[in-house]
Design a protein around this motif. Structure first.
Motif, PDB file in Angstrom:
ATOM      1  N   PHE A 272       0.835  -1.203   0.000  1.00  0.00           N
ATOM      2  CA  PHE A 272       0.000   0.000   0.000  1.00  0.00           C
ATOM      3  C   PHE A 272       0.871   1.255   0.000  1.00  0.00           C
ATOM      4  O   PHE A 272       0.708   2.147  -0.832  1.00  0.00           O
ATOM      5  CB  PHE A 272      -0.935   0.016   1.206  1.00  0.00           C
ATOM      6  N   VAL A 273       1.818   1.300   0.923  1.00  0.00           N
ATOM      7  CA  VAL A 273       2.650   2.492   1.109  1.00  0.00           C
ATOM      8  C   VAL A 273       3.447   2.823  -0.143  1.00  0.00           C
ATOM      9  O   VAL A 273       3.566   3.991  -0.532  1.00  0.00           O
ATOM     10  CB  VAL A 273       3.598   2.295   2.305  1.00  0.00           C
ATOM     11  N   PHE A 274       3.983   1.788  -0.799  1.00  0.00           N
ATOM     12  CA  PHE A 274       4.900   2.010  -1.911  1.00  0.00           C
ATOM     13  C   PHE A 274       4.277   1.724  -3.272  1.00  0.00           C
ATOM     14  O   PHE A 274       4.990   1.449  -4.237  1.00  0.00           O
ATOM     15  CB  PHE A 274       6.166   1.167  -1.711  1.00  0.00           C
ATOM     16  N   SER A 275       2.960   1.799  -3.364  1.00  0.00           N
ATOM     17  CA  SER A 275       2.267   1.662  -4.644  1.00  0.00           C
ATOM     18  C   SER A 275       1.440   2.905  -4.929  1.00  0.00           C
ATOM     19  O   SER A 275       0.889   3.521  -3.998  1.00  0.00           O
ATOM     20  CB  SER A 275       1.322   0.450  -4.623  1.00  0.00           C
ATOM     21  N   THR A 276       1.344   3.259  -6.195  1.00  0.00           N
ATOM     22  CA  THR A 276       0.429   4.327  -6.583  1.00  0.00           C
ATOM     23  C   THR A 276      -0.989   3.919  -6.198  1.00  0.00           C
ATOM     24  O   THR A 276      -1.370   2.751  -6.301  1.00  0.00           O
ATOM     25  CB  THR A 276       0.518   4.568  -8.099  1.00  0.00           C
ATOM     26  N   GLY A 277      -1.754   4.870  -5.739  1.00  0.00           N
ATOM     27  CA  GLY A 277      -3.118   4.588  -5.318  1.00  0.00           C
ATOM     28  C   GLY A 277      -3.970   3.994  -6.436  1.00  0.00           C
ATOM     29  O   GLY A 277      -3.688   4.189  -7.622  1.00  0.00           O
ATOM     30  N   LEU A 278      -4.992   3.267  -6.040  1.00  0.00           N
ATOM     31  CA  LEU A 278      -5.944   2.711  -6.998  1.00  0.00           C
ATOM     32  C   LEU A 278      -6.430   3.811  -7.936  1.00  0.00           C
ATOM     33  O   LEU A 278      -6.739   4.929  -7.508  1.00  0.00           O
ATOM     34  CB  LEU A 278      -7.124   2.108  -6.237  1.00  0.00           C
ATOM     35  N   ALA A 279      -6.515   3.512  -9.232  1.00  0.00           N
ATOM     36  CA  ALA A 279      -6.956   4.508 -10.210  1.00  0.00           C
ATOM     37  C   ALA A 279      -8.368   4.986  -9.884  1.00  0.00           C
ATOM     38  O   ALA A 279      -9.259   4.163  -9.644  1.00  0.00           O
ATOM     39  CB  ALA A 279      -6.911   3.919 -11.613  1.00  0.00           C
ATOM     40  N   PRO A 280      -8.617   6.292  -9.841  1.00  0.00           N
ATOM     41  CA  PRO A 280      -9.949   6.810  -9.508  1.00  0.00           C
ATOM     42  C   PRO A 280     -11.094   6.227 -10.355  1.00  0.00           C
ATOM     43  O   PRO A 280     -12.165   5.944  -9.800  1.00  0.00           O
ATOM     44  CB  PRO A 280      -9.793   8.322  -9.716  1.00  0.00           C
ATOM     45  N   PRO A 281     -10.910   6.006 -11.684  1.00  0.00           N
ATOM     46  CA  PRO A 281     -12.017   5.384 -12.427  1.00  0.00           C
ATOM     47  C   PRO A 281     -12.366   3.994 -11.904  1.00  0.00           C
ATOM     48  O   PRO A 281     -13.546   3.613 -11.899  1.00  0.00           O
ATOM     49  CB  PRO A 281     -11.483   5.323 -13.865  1.00  0.00           C
ATOM     50  N   ALA A 282     -11.358   3.222 -11.464  1.00  0.00           N
ATOM     51  CA  ALA A 282     -11.631   1.902 -10.896  1.00  0.00           C
ATOM     52  C   ALA A 282     -12.408   2.035  -9.596  1.00  0.00           C
ATOM     53  O   ALA A 282     -13.339   1.262  -9.330  1.00  0.00           O
ATOM     54  CB  ALA A 282     -10.330   1.137 -10.670  1.00  0.00           C
ATOM     55  N   ALA A 283     -12.043   3.024  -8.782  1.00  0.00           N
ATOM     56  CA  ALA A 283     -12.760   3.247  -7.530  1.00  0.00           C
ATOM     57  C   ALA A 283     -14.204   3.654  -7.788  1.00  0.00           C
ATOM     58  O   ALA A 283     -15.140   3.163  -7.137  1.00  0.00           O
ATOM     59  CB  ALA A 283     -12.043   4.324  -6.705  1.00  0.00           C
ATOM     60  N   GLY A 284     -14.409   4.550  -8.748  1.00  0.00           N
ATOM     61  CA  GLY A 284     -15.769   4.981  -9.070  1.00  0.00           C
ATOM     62  C   GLY A 284     -16.618   3.853  -9.619  1.00  0.00           C
ATOM     63  O   GLY A 284     -17.790   3.693  -9.253  1.00  0.00           O
ATOM     64  N   ALA A 285     -16.029   3.049 -10.510  1.00  0.00           N
ATOM     65  CA  ALA A 285     -16.765   1.927 -11.090  1.00  0.00           C
ATOM     66  C   ALA A 285     -17.109   0.886 -10.029  1.00  0.00           C
ATOM     67  O   ALA A 285     -18.237   0.371  -9.982  1.00  0.00           O
ATOM     68  CB  ALA A 285     -15.936   1.291 -12.206  1.00  0.00           C
ATOM     69  N   ALA A 286     -16.150   0.566  -9.152  1.00  0.00           N
ATOM     70  CA  ALA A 286     -16.393  -0.432  -8.110  1.00  0.00           C
ATOM     71  C   ALA A 286     -17.473   0.016  -7.143  1.00  0.00           C
ATOM     72  O   ALA A 286     -18.305  -0.792  -6.700  1.00  0.00           O
ATOM     73  CB  ALA A 286     -15.101  -0.717  -7.347  1.00  0.00           C
ATOM     74  N   ARG A 287     -17.502   1.301  -6.837  1.00  0.00           N
ATOM     75  CA  ARG A 287     -18.523   1.805  -5.915  1.00  0.00           C
ATOM     76  C   ARG A 287     -19.920   1.652  -6.520  1.00  0.00           C
ATOM     77  O   ARG A 287     -20.868   1.248  -5.843  1.00  0.00           O
ATOM     78  CB  ARG A 287     -18.243   3.262  -5.573  1.00  0.00           C
ATOM     79  N   GLU A 288     -20.048   1.960  -7.800  1.00  0.00           N
ATOM     80  CA  GLU A 288     -21.347   1.812  -8.462  1.00  0.00           C
ATOM     81  C   GLU A 288     -21.739   0.339  -8.537  1.00  0.00           C
ATOM     82  O   GLU A 288     -22.901  -0.017  -8.306  1.00  0.00           O
ATOM     83  CB  GLU A 288     -21.287   2.409  -9.869  1.00  0.00           C
ATOM     84  N   ALA A 289     -20.780  -0.533  -8.863  1.00  0.00           N
ATOM     85  CA  ALA A 289     -21.066  -1.958  -8.923  1.00  0.00           C
ATOM     86  C   ALA A 289     -21.496  -2.494  -7.563  1.00  0.00           C
ATOM     87  O   ALA A 289     -22.399  -3.330  -7.470  1.00  0.00           O
ATOM     88  CB  ALA A 289     -19.843  -2.714  -9.429  1.00  0.00           C
ATOM     89  N   LEU A 290     -20.867  -2.020  -6.503  1.00  0.00           N
ATOM     90  CA  LEU A 290     -21.243  -2.446  -5.157  1.00  0.00           C
ATOM     91  C   LEU A 290     -22.675  -2.024  -4.844  1.00  0.00           C
ATOM     92  O   LEU A 290     -23.450  -2.790  -4.253  1.00  0.00           O
ATOM     93  CB  LEU A 290     -20.279  -1.849  -4.129  1.00  0.00           C
ATOM     94  N   SER A 291     -23.049  -0.828  -5.254  1.00  0.00           N
ATOM     95  CA  SER A 291     -24.413  -0.356  -5.041  1.00  0.00           C
ATOM     96  C   SER A 291     -25.418  -1.245  -5.764  1.00  0.00           C
ATOM     97  O   SER A 291     -26.471  -1.612  -5.213  1.00  0.00           O
ATOM     98  CB  SER A 291     -24.541   1.090  -5.525  1.00  0.00           C
TER      99      SER A 291
END
Length: 396
Positions: A272-291
């Motif tokens: 986590f510390v030494f990786s670039t954060g999850l791509a925002p489009p992936a986060a947005g898509a996953a949140r909608e899919a979870l809903s």
């Protein structure tokens, strides 16, 4: 003298043992696609039905999920740009983590760049003295155990009695050790479910922590949660982990648990510390899919398809393992399974053979995974294809 690596010899060795694989692309990620054996041309002009994907709810090409990913890209950018501890932390990450924590009935959640990174990062950050690991756990759990430098005790698959025996023997002369029990909830090659209540009972008797990987369960079971939620164990499992890349149709992984766990991991989990954060489009898509998953309609469609497909395959005489949405059809011999998969593809079904070393010798299989978006006609086509392939290969 050479101190290099003879990779061609290694590839030849894999060829001789039937272990070499290649890439065979598909044009789309939905329930049907054309197969592309090269980047220039398709191997078939006809679409084939995909029964091998982990896109269980069929959301990877859902328009609502696409739009959510696009909105995140438009508002934030296509990539996080840095580790989340530097400048890569965005509102998209926090919104997703809040929803994941609510779904998993935990205090807080943390998203990683992949489920693999979540497993490796979490186990190594905890630095347990001993890890008790199910014999069939995923490779990312195994690698996390190796990298943690812990002593690893492997207990028999889905066997709480075996875990109890291992803990009892260890407890006789070991007092000041930290113990972690790790298991998948749904096992991806067998389609079976870990006896989580019994495992929690055993772990609690010895003061061990319980960690459950819900990669193949997240989004599919109760209220979009996993087996932990179905069994009412949210307050007994210390670490809930999973992916965003299967039923949630995006990319990434997550860990859910109490506040101190998440705060500790974001400070110490190296993946986590030494990786670039999850791509925002992936986060947005996953949140909608979870809903969508929490709503329940897609889950009902999936389980209806699972029931019809399992009943149809069993009626033909096939041995279908497991008890979940993953339907492993046991073939046995490695070469028979490969031939069977080839026959399926000839009649329009993508469902590759799973063979050793992924599964034990003599248990090669076709891993069938229906999607919620497969129609009744698609399910019937799959059953008919298995009947044809079974005759051609003299399996049934």
């Amino acid at each position: 003298m050479t101190r290099g690596f003879d990779l061609r010899a290694r590839l030849t060795d894999r060829d001789s043992r039937g272990l070499r694989r290649g890439l065979s692309s598909i044009e789309t990620v939905g329930e049907r696609s054309r197969v592309v054996d090269s980047y220039e041309q398709c191997s078939s002009s006809d679409e084939q039905l995909v029964f091998a994907s982990n896109n269980y709810l069929g959301l990877a090409d859902d328009e609502r999920v696409r739009r959510a990913g696009a909105r995140a890209a438009e508002a934030i950018g296509t990539g996080a740009g840095a580790s989340r501890l530097v400048t890569g932390d965005t509102p998209a990450h926090h919104a997703l983590e809040r929803d994941l924590a609510a779904t998993k009935q935990s205090e807080r959640a943390l998203v990683f760049s992949s489920g693999y990174a979540a497993n490796v990062g979490t186990i190594t950050a905890l630095t347990p003295d001993v890890v008790f690991s199910d014999a069939f756990n995923h490779a990312s759990i195994i690698d996390g155990c190796r990298l943690s430098d812990a002593e690893v005790v492997v207990y028999d698959h889905c066997d709480a009695t075996s875990l109890e025996k291992a803990m009892s023997e260890r407890a006789r002369d070991r007092i000041d050790e930290s113990w972690l029990v790790v298991t998948d909830s749904v096992f991806s090659m067998d389609g079976d479910v870990a006896p989580l209540t019994a495992l929690c009972d055993t772990a609690e008797r010895y003061g061990a922590w319980m960690m459950v990987d819900e990669a193949h369960a997240t989004g599919v079971f109760k209220a979009g949660g996993g087996i932990v939620q179905r069994e009412g164990l949210s307050d007994r499992v210390h670490i809930q982990l999973g992916t965003l890349s299967k039923a949630l149709a995006a990319q990434g992984g997550y860990v859910a648990g109490h506040e101190a766990l998440i705060e500790y991991l974001l400070n110490t989990a190296r993946s986590f510390v030494f990786s670039t954060g999850l791509a925002p489009p992936a986060a947005g898509a996953a949140r909608e899919a979870l809903s969508i998953a929490r709503d329940g309609t897609r889950r009902e469609q999936l389980w209806n398809n699972v029931e019809r497909l399992r009943a149809g395959l069993e009626s033909l005489g096939f041995d279908v393992l497991g008890e979940t949405h993953i339907l492993p059809v046991l073939i046995g011999d490695r070469s028979d399974a490969v031939e069977f998969a080839d026959q399926l593809r000839e009649v329009g079904i993508i469902a590759p053979a799973i063979r050793p070393p992924t599964v034990p010798n003599g248990t090669s299989r076709i891993r069938v995974a229906p999607m919620a978006t497969h129609t009744t006609r698609d399910i019937e086509h799959c059953i008919a294809a298995f009947e044809t392939a079974g005759r051609e290969c003299a399996i049934v």
